[in-house]
Design an enzyme around this catalytic site. Structure first.
Site, short mmCIF file in Angstrom:
data_model
loop_
_atom_site.label_atom_id
_atom_site.label_comp_id
_atom_site.label_asym_id
_atom_site.label_seq_id
_atom_site.Cartn_x
_atom_site.Cartn_y
_atom_site.Cartn_z
N GLY A 143 0.88 -1.08 -0.09
CA GLY A 143 0.02 -0.06 -0.08
C GLY A 143 1.03 1.11 0.00
N ASP A 186 1.44 -3.83 11.58
CA ASP A 186 1.60 -4.92 10.92
C ASP A 186 0.53 -5.95 11.67
OD1 ASP A 186 2.20 -7.54 10.12
OD2 ASP A 186 4.28 -6.73 9.29
N ASN A 197 -5.11 -12.45 15.00
CA ASN A 197 -5.18 -11.23 15.64
C ASN A 197 -6.35 -10.60 15.51
OD1 ASN A 197 -2.56 -11.55 16.96
ND2 ASN A 197 -1.51 -10.97 15.22
N TYR A 250 0.17 -17.92 -0.59
CA TYR A 250 -1.23 -17.33 -0.62
C TYR A 250 -2.39 -18.11 -0.29
CZ TYR A 250 -4.15 -13.71 -2.57
OH TYR A 250 -5.47 -12.93 -2.66
P1 NAD Z 1 -2.93 -4.54 -2.18
O1 NAD Z 1 -1.54 -5.43 -2.28
O2 NAD Z 1 -3.23 -3.12 -2.87
O3 NAD Z 1 -3.31 -4.17 -0.84
C1 NAD Z 1 -3.03 -5.04 0.49
C2 NAD Z 1 -2.70 -4.21 1.54
O4 NAD Z 1 -2.46 -4.80 2.75
C3 NAD Z 1 -1.48 -3.10 1.18
O5 NAD Z 1 -2.11 -1.96 1.61
C4 NAD Z 1 -0.37 -3.73 2.08
O6 NAD Z 1 0.55 -2.90 2.58
C5 NAD Z 1 -1.36 -4.38 3.26
N1 NAD Z 1 -0.72 -5.28 3.99
C6 NAD Z 1 0.07 -6.50 3.56
N2 NAD Z 1 0.66 -7.17 4.54
C7 NAD Z 1 0.08 -6.30 5.61
C8 NAD Z 1 0.18 -6.81 7.17
N3 NAD Z 1 1.10 -7.95 7.47
N4 NAD Z 1 -0.13 -5.98 8.23
C9 NAD Z 1 -0.72 -4.77 7.63
N5 NAD Z 1 -0.99 -4.20 6.35
C10 NAD Z 1 -0.24 -5.39 5.45
O7 NAD Z 1 -3.93 -5.85 -2.72
P2 NAD Z 1 -5.49 -5.58 -2.82
O8 NAD Z 1 -5.94 -5.93 -4.32
O9 NAD Z 1 -5.95 -4.35 -2.56
O10 NAD Z 1 -6.11 -6.75 -2.20
C11 NAD Z 1 -6.96 -6.44 -0.76
C12 NAD Z 1 -7.41 -7.82 -0.33
O11 NAD Z 1 -8.36 -8.54 -1.06
C13 NAD Z 1 -6.08 -8.94 0.01
O12 NAD Z 1 -6.41 -9.58 1.22
C14 NAD Z 1 -6.26 -9.87 -1.13
O13 NAD Z 1 -6.05 -11.15 -0.76
C15 NAD Z 1 -7.86 -9.69 -1.47
N6 NAD Z 1 -8.16 -10.08 -3.01
C16 NAD Z 1 -7.94 -9.19 -3.83
C17 NAD Z 1 -8.13 -9.78 -5.14
C18 NAD Z 1 -7.85 -8.64 -6.35
O14 NAD Z 1 -8.19 -9.08 -7.42
N7 NAD Z 1 -7.48 -7.49 -5.91
C19 NAD Z 1 -8.76 -10.82 -5.23
C20 NAD Z 1 -8.87 -11.81 -4.25
C21 NAD Z 1 -8.83 -11.42 -3.15
#
Ligand code: NAD
Ligand code: UDP
Length: 310
Positions: free
Chosen positions: A36, A56, A97, A143
């Protein structure tokens, strides 16, 4: 409502925070900025009802909230494979958590699960009762299996501790606020076409995905959180299915790009087909996507043009 959005500075999380603020909620955005960025939430700092916490989720945190959207987890294969052990920790320890927090403060908690729980599916389109076809020891396992264990934890906290859960299985979603170097297919192809670079199609491009525009998805997330009596899991995505080669050609056409398509090796365990059956979402949430791939791509292209000054 006071609402916690973990992963709120990411692609989907930032849109979700914005929509929740517009609806008049107090929003706490929590993120460790792994994938992010501040830029995604900068414009939200003007809201008095918005707070940001750099944290985190693999570490516990105590907050007073009514609802939790657990979105934190890298979602692009490039990013989640960068540190696979950390990816599993984020899904599993993060879920423990956040569920612990929800249990203590009696908050409703929604898990952003994924179509990846179906792995390389042998049932097509995928329905929620399909158990999946997942390699437990491959490059995508950190994942896929992490998200599967998170679903298990959500269900068990629900049955054992009466935690008020919601589980959504998100299918490929795209739109503004994706990082230009995110590594996922829609952002890669648009950025490559805008930069005049070759478009990298992995394999022969016959594998399929079904792409949902982020605004449609965010509406469904909020509907799922707000309704009573249905915990899921529920598929959320756009059922219009395309081959990756069709996507490449569509993006080239929209940008009147003459750039070449370059075929590259297909990554191990890359799912051959993916399409959500969204009957359950239609029935339980009265939701279905309304943005076509053409319209959604136009909006995403506008965003990437600005990002890249093109
Ligand atoms: P993204 O990578 O843009 O967003 C994930 C966010 O989580 C980021 O801001 C990152 O910094 C934060 N993050 C990661 N690990 C962390 C931690 N340990 N502690 C705190 N923050 C943490 O991805 P996205 O596409 O926005 O996906 C968001 C959620 O939706 C995810 O859980 C993903 O698995 C799920 N998802 C997304 C899609 C898609 O197509 N975009 C599909 C299936 C599932
Ligand atoms: N893909 C591709 N070129 C790229 C990036 C991805 O051909 O530059 C393919 C990838 O092999 C997969 C599909 O596009 O078949 C979707 O990939 P993405 O990483 O967006 O997400 P996935 O659905 O595989 O998690």
């Amino acid at each position: 409502m006071r609402i916690l959005v973990t992963g709120g500075a990411g692609f989907i999380g930032s849109h979700l925070c914005e929509r929740l603020l517009e609806k008049g909620n107090d929003v706490i955005c929590l993120d460790n900025f792994f994938t992010g960025r501040k830029k995604n939430i900068q414009h939200l700092m003007d809201y008095k009802s918005f707070e940001f916490i750099r944290h985190d989720i693999t570490n516990p945190i105590l907050l007073e909230v009514d609802q939790i959207y657990n979105m934190a987890c890298p979602a692009s294969p490039v990013h989640y494979q960068y540190n696979p052990v950390k990816t599993t920790k984020t899904s599993v320890m993060g879920a423990i958590n956040m569920l612990g927090l929800a249990k203590r403060v009696k908050a409703r908690i929604l898990q952003a699960s994924t179509s990846e729980v179906y792995g390389d599916p042998e049932v097509h389109p995928q329905t929620e009762d399909y158990w999946g076809h997942v390699n437990p020891i491959g490059p995508r396992s950190c994942y896929d299996e992490g998200k599967r264990v998170a679903e298990t934890l959500f269900m068990d906290y629900h049955t054992q501790n009466k935690v008020d859960i919601r589980i959504v299985r998100i299918f490929n979603t795209y739109g503004p606020n994706m990082l230009p170097n995110d590594g996922r297919v829609v952002s890669n192809f648009i950025v490559q076409a805008l930069m005049g670079d070759e478009i990298t199609v992995f394999g022969d491009g016959s594998q399929t995905r079904s792409f949902c525009y982020v605004d449609d998805l965010v509406k469904a997330l909020i509907k799922m959180m707000e309704q009573d009596g249905f915990i899921g899991p529920v598929n959320l995505g756009n059922p219009s299915e395309f081959t990756i080669l069709q996507l490449a050609e569509k993006i080239k056409e929209k940008l009147s790009s003459t750039t070449k398509i370059k075929f590259m090796p297909l990554p191990q365990d890359d799912p051959k087909q993916r399409q959500p059956n969204i009957s359950l979402a239609k029935e339980k949430l009265g939701w279905e996507p309304t943005v076509s791939l053409d319209d959604g791509l136009s909006k995403a292209i506008d965003y990437f043009r600005k990002e890249l000054n093109k």
